[in-house]
Design an enzyme around this catalytic site. Structure first.
Site, PDB file in Angstrom:
ATOM      1  N   SER A  39      95.116  29.348 -59.860  1.00  0.00           N
ATOM      2  CA  SER A  39      96.443  29.781 -59.014  1.00  0.00           C
ATOM      3  C   SER A  39      97.952  28.326 -58.877  1.00  0.00           C
ATOM      4  O   SER A  39      99.539  28.763 -58.468  1.00  0.00           O
ATOM      5  CB  SER A  39      96.177  29.492 -57.432  1.00  0.00           C
ATOM      6  OG  SER A  39      95.578  27.896 -57.368  1.00  0.00           O
TER       7      SER A  39
ATOM      8  N   ASP B  14      97.119  20.588 -56.788  1.00  0.00           N
ATOM      9  CA  ASP B  14      96.901  21.074 -58.026  1.00  0.00           C
ATOM     10  C   ASP B  14      98.331  22.014 -58.768  1.00  0.00           C
ATOM     11  O   ASP B  14      98.968  21.317 -60.337  1.00  0.00           O
ATOM     12  CB  ASP B  14      96.536  22.254 -57.469  1.00  0.00           C
ATOM     13  CG  ASP B  14      94.889  22.334 -58.043  1.00  0.00           C
ATOM     14  OD1 ASP B  14      94.338  21.202 -57.380  1.00  0.00           O
ATOM     15  OD2 ASP B  14      94.234  23.694 -57.523  1.00  0.00           O
TER      16      ASP B  14
END
Ligand SMILES: Nc1ncnc2c1ncn2[C@@H]1O[C@H](COP(=O)(O)OP(=O)(O)O)[C@@H](O)[C@H]1O
Ligand SMILES: C[C@@](O)(CCOP(=O)(O)O)CC(=O)O
Ligand SMILES: [Mg+2]
Length: 418
Positions: free
Chosen positions: A146, A198
């Site tokens: 993602s 992330d």
């Protein structure tokens, strides 16, 4: 800026501190530079349309440029969204709900929201463009797909708007900061309340010690001496969604604050100690690293984010005394990492991998950690004779090996700007 062009961003492995990172605890992660999301941008057939092609999740959609007219006319609303980059603009999200009406309650909704939010904020004057995405990362597996797609979209849209020109051999510090900022908002669209670790790793690459602050800002430093550690990554293929798992942990924290908050603090301490060890890994502290991996997994079990299918990998690892295993990413399925004892032989590793693959149907990877973050190949760096080959990767089903063969940074003669 001319089209077509290509961008890419890597996945990541969280070594210590998933979930607790969301609660402002330190965490450490490294990029997996060999597993990447690629985005190819080219003119669409209809000059009035914006098309996205996400074959990894079987999703293709076209919008007419006029579908966005009311949002694009709201210059004040867009400016507000551009100025407050710590939060999603709820006004724009509600307006996009109308544009995306027919996608509501589908699996694609959040991926489309990420695309549309970044599009209206970053390059609203662009039309007649098609965005093809292909990833060699497993999707929804804990390896940060993602964030990787959010980074790729942010970089591509910043290039389309002229904000990132890609006319120098490297992306500048401020360009990377811009990508990191906007990809965080893309992650928010997909995931809800990301820590930001992330997208930071997918933007900057390498290995980082990361901390989100109370005011929503983020700090990170690179782990300069990040060592290559003998490890196996296992993908269980058990599907799960980060958004759901992070939401479940949030409810647990609310139900049991006095019990769970110390668990999160312990995870943060563990990440700090783990980073110290990674910075100066030697024969003496190596086993301590494994101890921390084991403890971190135990704490994640306490948060309720393991899964019987993940425990099978731990069972195989512990039964054969190969090393220490923890889940990585949001858990609930997806991936684990096993750090091997120094004494574990290649033959034992092979037996472990064969068992996981043949008895459970899992997939194992042995990949280096660290390496480059996001990158762009502007049109003028793609030789005409390569363009057709590259384009063909995005117009038909091809293997990940074929994608790597043609595109993987560092393994081909393409001059990625990163
Ligand atoms: N290659 C891709 N194409 C389309 N959507 C993607 C892609 N990679 C990621 N996504 C989006 O991200 C979601 C998975 O993110 P998440 O649950 O956070 O797992 P992870 O980041 O660990 O892979 C997908 O459901 C989809 O919305
Ligand atoms: C659980 C979490 O720590 C990591 C999620 O990673 P992934 O989406 O499972 O790859 C959430 C976050 O830090 O944003
Ligand atoms: Mg994710």
């Amino acid at each position: 800026m001319s089209v077509p062009f290509l961008v890419s961003a890597p996945g990541k492995v969280i070594i210590f501190g998933e979930h607790s990172a969301v609660y402002n605890e330190p965490a450490v992660a490294a990029s997996v530079s060999a597993l990447r999301t690629y985005l190819f941008v080219e003119p669409s057939e209809d000059p009035e349309e914006i098309e996205l092609d996400f074959p990894d999740i079987n999703f293709n959609h076209k919008w007419h440029y006029n579908d966005f007219a009311s949002i694009l006319q709201d210059a004040e609303g867009l400016e507000e969204a551009r100025l407050n980059t710590r939060e999603l603009s709820q006004k724009i999200v509600s307006q996009l709900e109308v544009v995306q009406g027919e996608l509501r309650n589908t699996l694609y909704y959040y991926a489309a929201l990420c695309f549309c939010y970044l599009y209206v904020c970053l390059c609203p004057h662009i039309k007649g463009m098609k965005f093809h995405v292909k990833s060699t990362l497993p999707i929804g597996a804990g390896l940060g797909s993602s964030a990787s797609i959010s980074v790729a979209l942010s970089l591509a849209m910043a290039h389309l708007s002229g904000h990132i020109r890609a006319d120098k051999p490297e992306l500048s510090v401020s360009e990377k900061k811009f990508i990191n900022t906007w990809s965080f908002l893309g992650e928010k669209c997909i995931q809800g309340t990301p820590s930001g670790i992330d997208n930071a790793v997918a933007t900057y690459g390498n290995a980082v010690l990361f901390k989100r602050e109370m005011d929503g800002t983020t700090n990170f430093e690179f782990v300069e001496q990040f060592p290559q550690i003998p490890m196996v990554l296992t993908y269980t293929k058990i599907p799960r969604s980060t958004k759901t798992l992070v939401g479940n942990v949030r409810e647990l924290v609310i139900r049991q604050p006095n019990v769970i908050k110390p668990v999160l603090t312990a995870m943060g301490q563990l990440a700090l100690r783990g980073t110290e060890i990674l910075d100066s890994l030697d024969d003496k502290n190596y086993e301590e690293l494994l101890e921390l991996v084991r403890v971190n997994h135990g704490l994640l079990v306490a948060l309720g984010v393991s899964h019987p299918g993940l425990e099978l990998v731990r069972f195989e690892c512990d039964t054969n005394a190969l090393g220490a295993t923890k889940l990585t990413g949001a858990g609930g399925g997806g991936c684990l990492l096993t750090i091997l004892h120094k004494t574990t032989t290649q033959e034992q590793v092979q037996q472990f991998k064969t068992k996981l693959e043949s008895s459970y149907g899992y997939k194992t990877f042995q990949t280096d950690l660290g390496g480059i973050g996001c990158g762009i190949l502007p049109r003028d760096l793609i030789a005409d004779d390569k363009l057709e080959n590259i384009k063909s990767l995005f117009c038909q089903e091809v293997s990940n090996d074929r994608i790597d063969q043609l595109l993987l940074p560092g393994k081909t003669d393409l001059h990625w700007i990163h």
